[in-house]
Write a protein that holds these residues in place. Structure first.
Motif, PDB file in Angstrom:
ATOM      1  N   LEU A  19       0.558  -0.925  -0.140  1.00 47.19           N
ATOM      2  CA  LEU A  19      -0.049   0.029  -0.115  1.00 47.19           C
ATOM      3  C   LEU A  19       0.887   1.461   0.299  1.00 47.19           C
ATOM      4  CD1 LEU A  19      -3.134  -0.901   2.849  1.00 47.19           C
ATOM      5  CD2 LEU A  19      -3.086  -0.643   0.458  1.00 47.19           C
ATOM      6  N   PRO A  20       0.418   2.386  -0.777  1.00 46.62           N
ATOM      7  CA  PRO A  20      -0.710   2.149  -1.456  1.00 46.62           C
ATOM      8  C   PRO A  20      -0.391   1.926  -3.311  1.00 46.62           C
ATOM      9  CG  PRO A  20       0.400   4.569  -1.698  1.00 46.62           C
ATOM     10  CD  PRO A  20       1.294   3.569  -0.455  1.00 46.62           C
ATOM     11  N   GLY A  21       0.807   1.778  -3.548  1.00 40.34           N
ATOM     12  CA  GLY A  21       0.843   0.524  -4.307  1.00 40.34           C
ATOM     13  C   GLY A  21       0.120   1.499  -5.959  1.00 40.34           C
ATOM     14  N   ILE A  22       1.120   2.323  -5.630  1.00 40.44           N
ATOM     15  CA  ILE A  22       0.619   3.073  -7.285  1.00 40.44           C
ATOM     16  C   ILE A  22       2.201   3.043  -8.144  1.00 40.44           C
ATOM     17  CG2 ILE A  22       0.174   5.733  -7.988  1.00 40.44           C
ATOM     18  CD1 ILE A  22      -1.498   5.054  -6.647  1.00 40.44           C
ATOM     19  N   GLN A  23       1.615   3.092  -9.671  1.00 39.09           N
ATOM     20  CA  GLN A  23       2.367   3.423 -10.433  1.00 39.09           C
ATOM     21  C   GLN A  23       2.081   3.691 -11.819  1.00 39.09           C
ATOM     22  OE1 GLN A  23       2.861  -0.673 -12.245  1.00 39.09           O
ATOM     23  NE2 GLN A  23       0.939  -1.562 -10.621  1.00 39.09           N
ATOM     24  N   PRO A  24       2.344   4.397 -13.025  1.00 36.28           N
ATOM     25  CA  PRO A  24       2.573   5.336 -13.331  1.00 36.28           C
ATOM     26  C   PRO A  24       1.652   4.374 -14.612  1.00 36.28           C
ATOM     27  CG  PRO A  24       4.921   5.484 -13.200  1.00 36.28           C
ATOM     28  CD  PRO A  24       4.336   4.358 -12.207  1.00 36.28           C
ATOM     29  N   LEU A  25       0.727   5.180 -15.120  1.00 39.58           N
ATOM     30  CA  LEU A  25      -0.166   5.045 -15.929  1.00 39.58           C
ATOM     31  C   LEU A  25      -0.431   5.556 -17.613  1.00 39.58           C
ATOM     32  CD1 LEU A  25      -2.247   3.394 -16.716  1.00 39.58           C
ATOM     33  CD2 LEU A  25      -4.394   5.261 -15.515  1.00 39.58           C
ATOM     34  N   ASP A  26      -0.176   4.951 -18.294  1.00 39.36           N
ATOM     35  CA  ASP A  26      -0.641   5.288 -19.901  1.00 39.36           C
ATOM     36  C   ASP A  26      -1.509   5.947 -19.540  1.00 39.36           C
ATOM     37  OD1 ASP A  26      -0.364   5.897 -22.613  1.00 39.36           O
ATOM     38  OD2 ASP A  26      -0.374   3.979 -23.451  1.00 39.36           O
ATOM     39  N   PRO A  27      -1.682   7.119 -20.296  1.00 40.19           N
ATOM     40  CA  PRO A  27      -2.776   8.114 -20.239  1.00 40.19           C
ATOM     41  C   PRO A  27      -4.157   7.514 -21.127  1.00 40.19           C
ATOM     42  CG  PRO A  27      -1.027  10.163 -20.812  1.00 40.19           C
ATOM     43  CD  PRO A  27      -0.776   8.243 -20.369  1.00 40.19           C
ATOM     44  N   GLY A  28      -3.410   7.021 -22.556  1.00 42.97           N
ATOM     45  CA  GLY A  28      -4.321   6.100 -23.650  1.00 42.97           C
ATOM     46  C   GLY A  28      -5.322   4.719 -23.069  1.00 42.97           C
ATOM     47  N   GLU A  29      -4.866   4.514 -21.577  1.00 43.95           N
ATOM     48  CA  GLU A  29      -5.474   3.858 -20.897  1.00 43.95           C
ATOM     49  C   GLU A  29      -6.136   4.183 -19.533  1.00 43.95           C
ATOM     50  OE1 GLU A  29      -5.328   0.699 -22.614  1.00 43.95           O
ATOM     51  OE2 GLU A  29      -3.816   1.291 -23.876  1.00 43.95           O
ATOM     52  N   TRP A  30      -6.525   4.750 -19.905  1.00 44.55           N
ATOM     53  CA  TRP A  30      -7.435   5.484 -18.812  1.00 44.55           C
ATOM     54  C   TRP A  30      -8.698   5.025 -18.553  1.00 44.55           C
ATOM     55  CZ3 TRP A  30     -10.544  10.253 -19.342  1.00 44.55           C
ATOM     56  CH2 TRP A  30     -11.140  10.758 -17.805  1.00 44.55           C
ATOM     57  N   LEU A  31      -9.415   4.607 -19.715  1.00 43.73           N
ATOM     58  CA  LEU A  31     -10.287   3.601 -19.498  1.00 43.73           C
ATOM     59  C   LEU A  31     -10.729   2.951 -20.714  1.00 43.73           C
ATOM     60  CD1 LEU A  31     -12.885   7.306 -19.712  1.00 43.73           C
ATOM     61  CD2 LEU A  31     -12.675   6.077 -17.640  1.00 43.73           C
ATOM     62  N   ILE A  32     -10.696   1.617 -20.032  1.00 38.95           N
ATOM     63  CA  ILE A  32     -10.995   0.544 -21.703  1.00 38.95           C
ATOM     64  C   ILE A  32     -12.289   0.205 -21.249  1.00 38.95           C
ATOM     65  CG2 ILE A  32      -8.011   0.393 -20.775  1.00 38.95           C
ATOM     66  CD1 ILE A  32      -8.966  -1.495 -18.544  1.00 38.95           C
ATOM     67  N   ALA A  33     -12.891  -0.827 -22.177  1.00 35.25           N
ATOM     68  CA  ALA A  33     -13.816  -1.951 -22.147  1.00 35.25           C
ATOM     69  C   ALA A  33     -13.306  -2.978 -22.375  1.00 35.25           C
ATOM     70  CB  ALA A  33     -14.657  -1.779 -23.569  1.00 35.25           C
ATOM     71  N   ASP A  34     -14.034  -3.856 -21.728  1.00 40.87           N
ATOM     72  CA  ASP A  34     -13.758  -5.586 -21.912  1.00 40.87           C
ATOM     73  C   ASP A  34     -14.898  -5.953 -22.298  1.00 40.87           C
ATOM     74  OD1 ASP A  34     -14.905  -5.903 -19.482  1.00 40.87           O
ATOM     75  OD2 ASP A  34     -13.495  -5.416 -18.058  1.00 40.87           O
ATOM     76  N   ASP A  35     -14.091  -7.653 -21.708  1.00 50.63           N
ATOM     77  CA  ASP A  35     -14.596  -8.262 -22.516  1.00 50.63           C
ATOM     78  C   ASP A  35     -16.753  -8.779 -21.883  1.00 50.63           C
ATOM     79  OD1 ASP A  35     -13.689 -10.019 -20.460  1.00 50.63           O
ATOM     80  OD2 ASP A  35     -13.784 -11.557 -20.939  1.00 50.63           O
ATOM     81  N   ALA A  36     -16.462  -8.239 -20.574  1.00 52.99           N
ATOM     82  CA  ALA A  36     -18.120  -8.025 -19.918  1.00 52.99           C
ATOM     83  C   ALA A  36     -18.349  -6.638 -19.851  1.00 52.99           C
ATOM     84  CB  ALA A  36     -17.413  -8.652 -18.302  1.00 52.99           C
ATOM     85  N   PHE A  37     -18.294  -6.075 -20.950  1.00 51.12           N
ATOM     86  CA  PHE A  37     -18.674  -4.402 -21.615  1.00 51.12           C
ATOM     87  C   PHE A  37     -20.492  -4.466 -21.431  1.00 51.12           C
ATOM     88  CE2 PHE A  37     -19.811  -1.254 -23.926  1.00 51.12           C
ATOM     89  CZ  PHE A  37     -19.198  -0.021 -22.786  1.00 51.12           C
ATOM     90  N   ALA A  38     -21.095  -5.825 -22.595  1.00 50.49           N
ATOM     91  CA  ALA A  38     -22.229  -5.553 -22.381  1.00 50.49           C
ATOM     92  C   ALA A  38     -23.037  -6.088 -21.288  1.00 50.49           C
ATOM     93  CB  ALA A  38     -22.704  -6.668 -23.409  1.00 50.49           C
ATOM     94  N   GLY A  39     -22.194  -6.953 -20.213  1.00 53.94           N
ATOM     95  CA  GLY A  39     -23.508  -7.301 -19.309  1.00 53.94           C
ATOM     96  C   GLY A  39     -23.041  -6.348 -18.277  1.00 53.94           C
ATOM     97  N   GLN A  40     -21.723  -5.476 -17.708  1.00 57.96           N
ATOM     98  CA  GLN A  40     -21.885  -4.488 -16.770  1.00 57.96           C
ATOM     99  C   GLN A  40     -22.207  -3.253 -17.408  1.00 57.96           C
ATOM    100  OE1 GLN A  40     -18.190  -3.268 -15.376  1.00 57.96           O
ATOM    101  NE2 GLN A  40     -17.538  -5.654 -14.654  1.00 57.96           N
ATOM    102  N   MET A  41     -21.964  -2.665 -18.489  1.00 60.29           N
ATOM    103  CA  MET A  41     -23.748  -1.995 -18.873  1.00 60.29           C
ATOM    104  C   MET A  41     -24.565  -1.474 -18.862  1.00 60.29           C
ATOM    105  SD  MET A  41     -20.686   0.364 -18.783  1.00 60.29           S
ATOM    106  CE  MET A  41     -22.044   1.804 -19.495  1.00 60.29           C
ATOM    107  N   ALA A  42     -25.602  -2.989 -18.594  1.00 59.86           N
ATOM    108  CA  ALA A  42     -26.787  -3.382 -18.650  1.00 59.86           C
ATOM    109  C   ALA A  42     -26.978  -3.213 -17.547  1.00 59.86           C
ATOM    110  CB  ALA A  42     -26.562  -4.585 -19.542  1.00 59.86           C
ATOM    111  N   GLU A  43     -26.299  -3.627 -16.431  1.00 58.70           N
ATOM    112  CA  GLU A  43     -26.621  -3.019 -14.907  1.00 58.70           C
ATOM    113  C   GLU A  43     -26.375  -2.031 -14.613  1.00 58.70           C
ATOM    114  OE1 GLU A  43     -26.600  -5.035 -11.167  1.00 58.70           O
ATOM    115  OE2 GLU A  43     -27.593  -5.024 -13.203  1.00 58.70           O
ATOM    116  N   ARG A  44     -25.815  -1.154 -14.975  1.00 60.53           N
ATOM    117  CA  ARG A  44     -25.040   0.457 -14.747  1.00 60.53           C
ATOM    118  C   ARG A  44     -26.366   1.038 -15.575  1.00 60.53           C
ATOM    119  NH1 ARG A  44     -19.674   1.422 -13.842  1.00 60.53           N
ATOM    120  NH2 ARG A  44     -20.199   3.639 -13.990  1.00 60.53           N
ATOM    121  N   ALA A  45     -27.557   0.554 -16.483  1.00 64.57           N
ATOM    122  CA  ALA A  45     -28.273   1.056 -16.867  1.00 64.57           C
ATOM    123  C   ALA A  45     -29.007   0.630 -15.729  1.00 64.57           C
ATOM    124  CB  ALA A  45     -28.579   0.661 -17.727  1.00 64.57           C
ATOM    125  N   ARG A  46     -29.711  -0.358 -15.325  1.00 70.24           N
ATOM    126  CA  ARG A  46     -30.872  -0.729 -14.865  1.00 70.24           C
ATOM    127  C   ARG A  46     -30.548   0.338 -12.772  1.00 70.24           C
ATOM    128  NH1 ARG A  46     -31.553  -4.151 -10.352  1.00 70.24           N
ATOM    129  NH2 ARG A  46     -29.547  -4.587  -9.990  1.00 70.24           N
TER     130      ARG A  46
END
Length: 245
Positions: A19-46
């Protein structure tokens, strides 16, 4: 309810840091869509449609940063494969078109990306950043209503590991994160519960579990907005079978 699971994590347990376990992040990887995208987005909408008051909160102080956050996310999505941005709408990788509502930036963002997004700002003369807004569809054992408007140390009061030393280190990270140089970390939470919306009130009994056939892991990002200087804490929730087959 059928569990919403990813097939894998994008990192390994051996990548964990103290802890806190922080490391640098590529700015181009800030937000990502993975293979659970459709399911998670449907749950978010609900959740946003049926219990919005439990998953969205915004103080008057956070309104300007929320608008800037929406601008920043839309600019980012214009560069991402699978998203199609038009005047007043965005079509997601799963084919769903979302109407943009500048008057409701956090509610709109909750329908656009998998990440939960928390806004933290440091009032003039204050020692700590304060949670001024959030869209939090997938809390892991905390409740947004108890955290909104609170400073970092108070937010983490029930977390035994989050002592004054860790609190000072995290505050220094929030003070020091630079525009265009985001940071990230992840946690590791074995569980027997696949519910993504899993709130818990402060100091309530710990969630008990027997057998841990799943792993919940949050990819957490820290990014500074250029205009308001607000810090955005992003949470991308993974749920996978564990150990993997």
């Amino acid at each position: 309810m059928t569990p919403i699971l990813q097939t894998r994590l994008p990192y390994a347990e051996t990548d964990r840091r103290p802890l806190p376990g922080i490391q640098p992040l590529d700015p181009g990887e800030w937000l990502i869509a993975d293979d659970a995208f459709a399911g998670q987005m449907a749950e978010r909408a609900r959740l946003l449609g049926g219990m919005r008051d439990k998953v969205v909160a915004l103080t008057p102080e956070g309104a300007e940063a929320a608008s800037e956050l929406m601008e920043s996310v839309l600019a980012f999505l214009q560069t991402r494969a699978g998203y199609s941005c038009a005047e007043g709408t965005v079509t997601r990788p799963d084919g769903v078109t979302v109407t943009l509502d500048p008057a409701d930036p956090l509610g709109t963002l909750g329908l656009l990306v998998q990440e939960d997004l928390c806004i933290l700002e440091k009032p003039a003369g204050a020692a700590e950043h304060v949670l001024t807004g959030a869209v939090l569809c997938f809390p892991s054992a905390w409740t947004l209503a108890q955290k909104i408007g609170r400073p970092l140390m108070r937010i983490h009061a029930p977390v035994e590991e989050y002592d004054e030393g860790i609190g000072r280190r995290v505050q220094r990270l929030f003070d020091g994160v630079q525009v265009g140089r985001p940071l990230w970390r992840f946690n590791w939470l074995p569980t027997n519960d696949t519910a993504l919306f899993r709130p818990k009130l402060e100091y309530a009994d710990k969630i008990r579990a027997t057998g841990m056939p799943y792993l919940r892991s949050e990819r957490q990002t820290i990014l500074r907005l250029p205009r308001t200087r607000a810090v955005i804490f992003g949470i991308h929730t993974y749920m996978v079978e564990w150990p993997p087959a």
